[in-house]
Design a protein around this motif. Sequence first.
Motif, PDB file in Angstrom:
ATOM      1  N   GLY A 149       0.712  -0.854  -0.162  1.00  0.00           N
ATOM      2  CA  GLY A 149       0.047   0.019  -0.125  1.00  0.00           C
ATOM      3  C   GLY A 149       1.123   0.797   0.354  1.00  0.00           C
ATOM      4  O   GLY A 149      -0.005   3.043   0.020  1.00  0.00           O
ATOM      5  N   THR A 150       2.092   1.356   0.004  1.00  0.00           N
ATOM      6  CA  THR A 150       3.242   2.036  -0.425  1.00  0.00           C
ATOM      7  C   THR A 150       2.900   3.229  -0.707  1.00  0.00           C
ATOM      8  O   THR A 150       2.068   2.936  -2.407  1.00  0.00           O
ATOM      9  CB  THR A 150       4.523   2.331  -0.564  1.00  0.00           C
ATOM     10  N   ARG A 151       2.333   4.451  -1.060  1.00  0.00           N
ATOM     11  CA  ARG A 151       1.883   5.418  -2.016  1.00  0.00           C
ATOM     12  C   ARG A 151       3.512   6.509  -2.003  1.00  0.00           C
ATOM     13  O   ARG A 151       3.904   7.024  -1.252  1.00  0.00           O
ATOM     14  CB  ARG A 151       0.473   6.548  -1.729  1.00  0.00           C
ATOM     15  N   SER A 180       6.185  -4.777 -12.967  1.00  0.00           N
ATOM     16  CA  SER A 180       4.759  -4.846 -12.385  1.00  0.00           C
ATOM     17  C   SER A 180       3.709  -4.522 -13.715  1.00  0.00           C
ATOM     18  O   SER A 180       3.889  -4.268 -14.926  1.00  0.00           O
ATOM     19  CB  SER A 180       4.744  -3.331 -12.452  1.00  0.00           C
ATOM     20  N   ASP A 181       2.384  -4.754 -13.457  1.00  0.00           N
ATOM     21  CA  ASP A 181       1.266  -5.201 -14.334  1.00  0.00           C
ATOM     22  C   ASP A 181       1.756  -3.946 -15.172  1.00  0.00           C
ATOM     23  O   ASP A 181       0.410  -4.395 -16.453  1.00  0.00           O
ATOM     24  CB  ASP A 181       0.544  -5.841 -13.203  1.00  0.00           C
ATOM     25  N   ARG A 182       2.034  -2.846 -14.843  1.00  0.00           N
ATOM     26  CA  ARG A 182       1.647  -1.773 -15.230  1.00  0.00           C
ATOM     27  C   ARG A 182       3.524  -1.352 -16.341  1.00  0.00           C
ATOM     28  O   ARG A 182       3.090  -0.512 -17.379  1.00  0.00           O
ATOM     29  CB  ARG A 182       1.572   0.242 -14.759  1.00  0.00           C
ATOM     30  N   PRO A 199       3.204   6.829 -13.370  1.00  0.00           N
ATOM     31  CA  PRO A 199       1.830   7.005 -12.654  1.00  0.00           C
ATOM     32  C   PRO A 199       0.788   6.040 -12.334  1.00  0.00           C
ATOM     33  O   PRO A 199       0.264   5.285 -13.310  1.00  0.00           O
ATOM     34  CB  PRO A 199       1.486   8.137 -12.942  1.00  0.00           C
ATOM     35  N   GLY A 200       0.387   5.713 -11.401  1.00  0.00           N
ATOM     36  CA  GLY A 200      -0.659   5.245 -11.142  1.00  0.00           C
ATOM     37  C   GLY A 200      -0.657   3.761 -10.620  1.00  0.00           C
ATOM     38  O   GLY A 200       0.368   3.661  -9.466  1.00  0.00           O
ATOM     39  N   THR A 201      -1.703   2.970 -10.057  1.00  0.00           N
ATOM     40  CA  THR A 201      -1.496   1.797  -9.256  1.00  0.00           C
ATOM     41  C   THR A 201      -0.569   0.306 -10.018  1.00  0.00           C
ATOM     42  O   THR A 201      -0.883   0.407 -10.908  1.00  0.00           O
ATOM     43  CB  THR A 201      -2.828   1.514  -8.444  1.00  0.00           C
ATOM     44  N   HIS A 202       0.689  -0.004  -9.001  1.00  0.00           N
ATOM     45  CA  HIS A 202       0.991  -0.975  -9.272  1.00  0.00           C
ATOM     46  C   HIS A 202       0.818  -2.250  -8.707  1.00  0.00           C
ATOM     47  O   HIS A 202       0.998  -2.294  -7.824  1.00  0.00           O
ATOM     48  CB  HIS A 202       2.745  -0.840  -9.615  1.00  0.00           C
ATOM     49  N   THR A 203       0.974  -3.009  -9.282  1.00  0.00           N
ATOM     50  CA  THR A 203       0.642  -4.490  -8.350  1.00  0.00           C
ATOM     51  C   THR A 203       2.483  -5.198  -8.915  1.00  0.00           C
ATOM     52  O   THR A 203       2.361  -5.314 -10.222  1.00  0.00           O
ATOM     53  CB  THR A 203       0.150  -5.713  -9.132  1.00  0.00           C
TER      54      THR A 203
END
Length: 211
Positions: A149-151, A180-182, A199-203
Amino acid sequence: LDGALATGPSVLARTLRIGTHQITASVVDSDGLRGEGRVTVRVRGPNAAPVLHITAPSDNASIPAGTAVMLRASALDDFDGDISAQVRWSSDRDGTFPPGATRSEVLSEGSHVITATVVDSDMASATTQIHLTISPTPPAVTITAPPLGTRVFGGTNVTFSGTAIDATEGALSANLRWVSDRDGLIGSGPTFTTPHLSPGTHTVTATAADS
């Protein structure tokens, strides 16, 4: 069991029946006083080999690599009784193990023939075997940084760290690949730092393969 045997200072008794005898030697002196000595003798039949069974694991069992294998056996002898503690163990892949009725061993990957052997006090022996397969397991991968959950702001250096431990080969952290899924592949090895996450949410997934 057999009554009177003989007289004299020495007796050779060849026909004692099988069983436990209490042998009594007695003598009477000239004053009519009697003295006695006793000894217990157990007479057995022809020696029979111990009865030996491997009770665990079962024959043709399959156990994941890195798991302790519990080896158990029972050994009963017609004269010595329970001699399970004297059972000797070996693997055709990993060699010999210390003796005992129960052993806990971590075995190498592959097919094993496990052999148990026991010898009684009259040197009669018994041997039995089972087949056992130690199946491969994947490395255990742990991501230690960053926390879930790090930002961060775009362009910030982000440090990734992790470990990979294989049950057979040990530490494989150097083989880690980070995806990374991105952004796809973003790094390799046990730790790296990158400022290039989009930029965005990465898994982010860390993987490692053994040999």
